[in-house]
Design an enzyme around this catalytic site. Structure first.
Site, short mmCIF file in Angstrom:
data_model
loop_
_atom_site.label_atom_id
_atom_site.label_comp_id
_atom_site.label_asym_id
_atom_site.label_seq_id
_atom_site.Cartn_x
_atom_site.Cartn_y
_atom_site.Cartn_z
N SER A 139 -50.83 -13.45 -0.05
CA SER A 139 -52.17 -13.16 -0.01
C SER A 139 -52.83 -13.27 -1.35
CB SER A 139 -52.31 -11.76 0.62
OG SER A 139 -51.94 -10.96 0.19
N HIS A 160 -50.97 -19.66 3.56
CA HIS A 160 -51.51 -18.20 3.87
C HIS A 160 -52.12 -18.18 5.11
CE1 HIS A 160 -54.61 -14.96 2.36
NE2 HIS A 160 -53.58 -14.42 3.04
N GLU A 172 -54.55 -21.04 5.01
CA GLU A 172 -55.20 -21.29 3.79
C GLU A 172 -53.77 -22.00 2.88
OE1 GLU A 172 -56.32 -17.78 1.28
OE2 GLU A 172 -57.71 -19.09 0.45
N ASN A 210 -59.03 -13.98 -0.36
CA ASN A 210 -59.00 -12.81 -0.98
C ASN A 210 -59.85 -12.58 -1.88
OD1 ASN A 210 -57.73 -11.22 1.08
ND2 ASN A 210 -55.58 -12.42 0.52
#
Ligand code: 3HC
Length: 302
Positions: A139, A160, A172, A210
């Protein structure tokens, strides 16, 4: 030519069409929340999948979760019982990393720990055929630092997935500095075969998702910590005021408070910027074993 973090320089033809590798078999390393979801969606998309974890009990738990989630989809007529049984039959469980050796792509979904992931990447690099793509579901850990543990930086990439994997549309895709166009196009093509939508990020801490999500969750925790409002009211404001499906504190519990803390640390250390410093509530709750939904308690009790 690329600049630091793999940012393309002006003139780089990042959109060029390159070869896509045939992927017939998939290995997923780690049967936790993300790993079992990733195995679930590949098996449903007709890929033979080997799911590897360190202990039989983890594998049994992963299979039980996948079966429950497929049953849930069958009950909603997203799947037929036949499709579900066929998908489950494509799934092989193994406690030996060597069983990933024959796969065309390995997707690592181990806990967010740099040393653990680097060790896995070094081992996979030795075990797998030179053509195998090594993808990580990290992540926030830089792809470059995992690629550096291998001799195949061109075949290392981030894929991801979002939690819950069977439901969330996004993957992602993170290109490391050395990731080849072929590896990128293969990951992108696989994402589309799963019925998901790829979005590409360069290799910056936290990538896109993130870097934006965690500061919001962190700010919600600070608001709670400073007594701005109750957790329920903070979540209600974001849920009903901003139309988020979950309030940020509920979402933090869903992701796992240990995972949120680990990502915030990667952001703070990666950018050397105190604005990413985790609210002390994360350390407090994690040290009490309140990891969120998976441990039965986090910001909320479940
Ligand atoms: N497997 C299969 N189906 C599932 C599922 C699972 N694990 N979890 C939920 N579903 C299905 C349900 O069956 C239901 O199907 P339906 O729409 O056909 O009825 C649908 O998803 C919605 O679930 P529920 O009715 O149980 O509950 P909600 O409507 O509250 O939705 C949610 C649950 C999909 C989790 C929704 O609350 C949501 O989208 N929350 C935000 C999730 C999010 O932001 N995820 C990203 C986290 S960040 C991340 O993963 C990155 C990491 O690096 C931190």
């Amino acid at each position: 030519m690329t600049l630091e973090h793999g940012v393309p320089e002006k003139g780089d033809n990042v959109a060029c069409i390159s070869k896509v590798m045939d992927v017939a078999t998939v290995a997923v390393i780690g049967g936790g929340t993300m790993g079992n979801g990733i195995a679930h969606v590949f098996a449903l998309a007709r890929f033979p999948v080997v799911l590897v974890d360190t202990k039989e009990e983890f594998l049994k738990r992963a299979l039980a979760t996948i079966t429950d989630n497929m049953r849930r989809q069958t009950a909603k007529s997203i799947l037929t019982p036949t499709l579900m049984n066929e998908a489950l039959a494509r799934l092989k469980l193994s406690a030996k990393l060597e069983d990933a050796a024959q796969s065309d792509i390995v997707i690592e979904a181990a806990p967010e720990n740099l040393d653990l992931k680097r060790d896995l990447f070094a081992k996979l690099d030795n075990i797998c055929a030179p053509r195998t793509i090594l993808a990580t579901n990290t992540s926030s850990i830089p792809i470059a630092s995992l690629a550096a543990a291998t001799k195949r930086g061109d075949r290392v990439i981030g894929m991801h997935f979002m939690n819950p994997v069977p439901v969330m549309k996004l993957v992602e895709i993170i290109r490391g500095r050395a990731t080849s166009d072929e590896t990128y196009e293969t990951a992108r093509g696989l994402t589309l075969k799963l019925g998901k939508v790829p979005a590409c990020s360069n290799d910056f801490p936290g990538f896109i998702s993130n870097r934006i999500l965690m500061p919001m969750i962190n700010e919600a925790a600070w608001a709670l910590h400073q007594g701005v409002a109750t957790k329920e009211d903070i979540d209600t404001v974001m849920k009903l005021g901003m139309n988020h499906p979950m309030g940020p504190l509920t979402l933090a519990d869903y992701i796992g408070l240990d995972t949120c803390l680990a990502i915030l640390k990667v952001l703070e250390e990666g950018f050397k910027d105190p604005k990413y410093k985790a609210c002390p509530l994360f350390e407090q709750l994690v040290s009490q074993g309140r990891l969120g939904r998976k441990s039965g308690k986090g910001f909320y009790d479940y």
